[in-house]
Design an enzyme around this catalytic site. Structure first.
Site, short mmCIF file in Angstrom:
data_model
loop_
_atom_site.label_atom_id
_atom_site.label_comp_id
_atom_site.label_asym_id
_atom_site.label_seq_id
_atom_site.Cartn_x
_atom_site.Cartn_y
_atom_site.Cartn_z
N ASP A 116 44.00 -5.23 -16.65
CA ASP A 116 45.46 -5.27 -16.74
C ASP A 116 45.81 -4.82 -18.15
O ASP A 116 44.92 -4.70 -19.01
CB ASP A 116 45.98 -6.71 -16.49
CG ASP A 116 47.50 -6.82 -16.62
OD1 ASP A 116 48.21 -5.90 -16.18
OD2 ASP A 116 47.99 -7.82 -17.19
N CYS B 180 47.21 -5.38 -11.94
CA CYS B 180 48.45 -4.95 -12.61
C CYS B 180 49.27 -4.15 -11.59
O CYS B 180 48.76 -3.16 -11.04
CB CYS B 180 48.06 -4.08 -13.80
SG CYS B 180 49.44 -3.28 -14.61
N CYS C 86 55.05 -8.61 -11.18
CA CYS C 86 54.27 -8.21 -12.36
C CYS C 86 53.33 -9.38 -12.62
O CYS C 86 53.75 -10.55 -12.58
CB CYS C 86 55.19 -7.99 -13.56
SG CYS C 86 54.32 -7.85 -15.13
N THR C 87 52.06 -9.07 -12.90
CA THR C 87 51.08 -10.16 -13.00
C THR C 87 51.27 -11.02 -14.26
O THR C 87 50.68 -12.09 -14.37
CB THR C 87 49.64 -9.62 -12.94
OG1 THR C 87 49.49 -8.61 -13.95
CG2 THR C 87 49.33 -9.05 -11.57
N1 DGL Z 1 50.96 -6.99 -15.82
C1 DGL Z 1 51.48 -5.71 -15.51
C2 DGL Z 1 52.05 -5.58 -14.13
O1 DGL Z 1 51.63 -6.29 -13.23
C3 DGL Z 1 52.03 -4.81 -16.55
C4 DGL Z 1 52.93 -5.32 -17.58
C5 DGL Z 1 53.14 -4.26 -18.65
O2 DGL Z 1 52.17 -3.96 -19.33
O3 DGL Z 1 54.25 -3.72 -18.74
O4 DGL Z 1 52.89 -4.78 -13.87
#
Ligand code: DGL
Length: 234
Positions: free
Chosen positions: A9, A72, A194-195
């Site tokens: 991620d 992600c 978003c994770t």
């Molecule tokens: N954790 C990510 C997701 O699930 C990305 C967050 C980011 O870096 O903007 O989209």
């Protein structure tokens, strides 16, 4: 040799899937890459995200990973098709906002989705929306601020966040700014797309209490990862 399952991620976000997977498959070895040098991914172009994702995948393959979980939503949206085409022998598991269960369960016909711009621009999200959410109003909200808040709460040198830095009045104010308009518009399901966002779940749930159910697909993704390992005899 036991081959590990790889996860990556842009930062700490995907650890919610990693943890769910470890609970389901405690005997599996895992490797997690938090690409904090390039966090956030949310506003980057698809080409950039493909390049960064490919770099993470190569590092995981050098460690002989037998499967890779793209933990992600943003990287899944931009890069998973390319990763699968470039590495056909490796199973890839991705994550996308759980719009389908939210749309099916909504009673008000209004669903709020919190994610990054990259996720909302991706093919997967838009296909799922067209297929399963035609009869509901979907309120898509970019919540990049949540990513920054969660990354700031990471305990240095550890793959964990400090809850004391997340359960503060200042954080609650930011969460309210994003979620209250969705609740006022009638949303009874809030999808964490978003994770990073499940790390804010206690605050998000307290804001949604009595109005909306919070939906996070991390457990479902971990179960899918286990299914694929079993189906492929890995
Ligand atoms: N954790 C990510 C997701 O699930 C990305 C967050 C980011 O870096 O903007 O989209």
């Amino acid at each position: 040799m036991t081959r590990p399952v790889g996860f990556f991620d842009s930062g700490i976000g995907g650890t919610c899937i990693l943890e769910a997977f470890r609970r389901l498959c405690p005997d599996e070895e895992t490797i997690y890459i938090a690409d904090t040098a390039h966090c956030p991914y949310g506003n980057r172009s698809p080409d950039e995200i493909i390049r960064l994702s490919e770099a993470c995948v190569r590092r995981l393959l050098r460690r002989h990973c037998k499967m890779i979980v793209v933990a992600c939503n943003t990287a899944t949206a931009a890069a998973i098709d390319t990763l699968r085409a470039r590495h056909p022998r490796i199973p890839f598991i991705g994550i996308e906002p759980a719009l389908k269960p939210a749309a099916l369960r909504s009673r008000t016909g209004v669903v709020g989705v919190l994610a990054t711009a990259g996720t909302f621009n991706g093919r997967l999200y838009n296909e799922t929306k067209a297929r399963f959410a035609r009869n509901v109003t979907v309120l898509a909200t970019v919540a990049d601020e949540f990513v920054t808040i969660v990354e700031r709460a990471v305990i240095p040198g550890r793959l964990a966040v400090d809850p004391a830095r997340l359960n503060t009045p200042a954080v609650e104010r930011v969460v309210r700014t994003k979620i209250e308009p969705l609740l006022r518009a009638g949303a009874d399901r809030i999808v964490l797309g978003c994770t990073h966002f499940p790390h804010l779940r206690p605050v998000i749930e307290s804001v949604c209490a009595g109005h909306a159910e919070v939906i996070d697909p991390a457990e479902a993704v971990a179960r899918q990862a286990r299914r694929v390992l079993q189906a492929k005899g890995l």
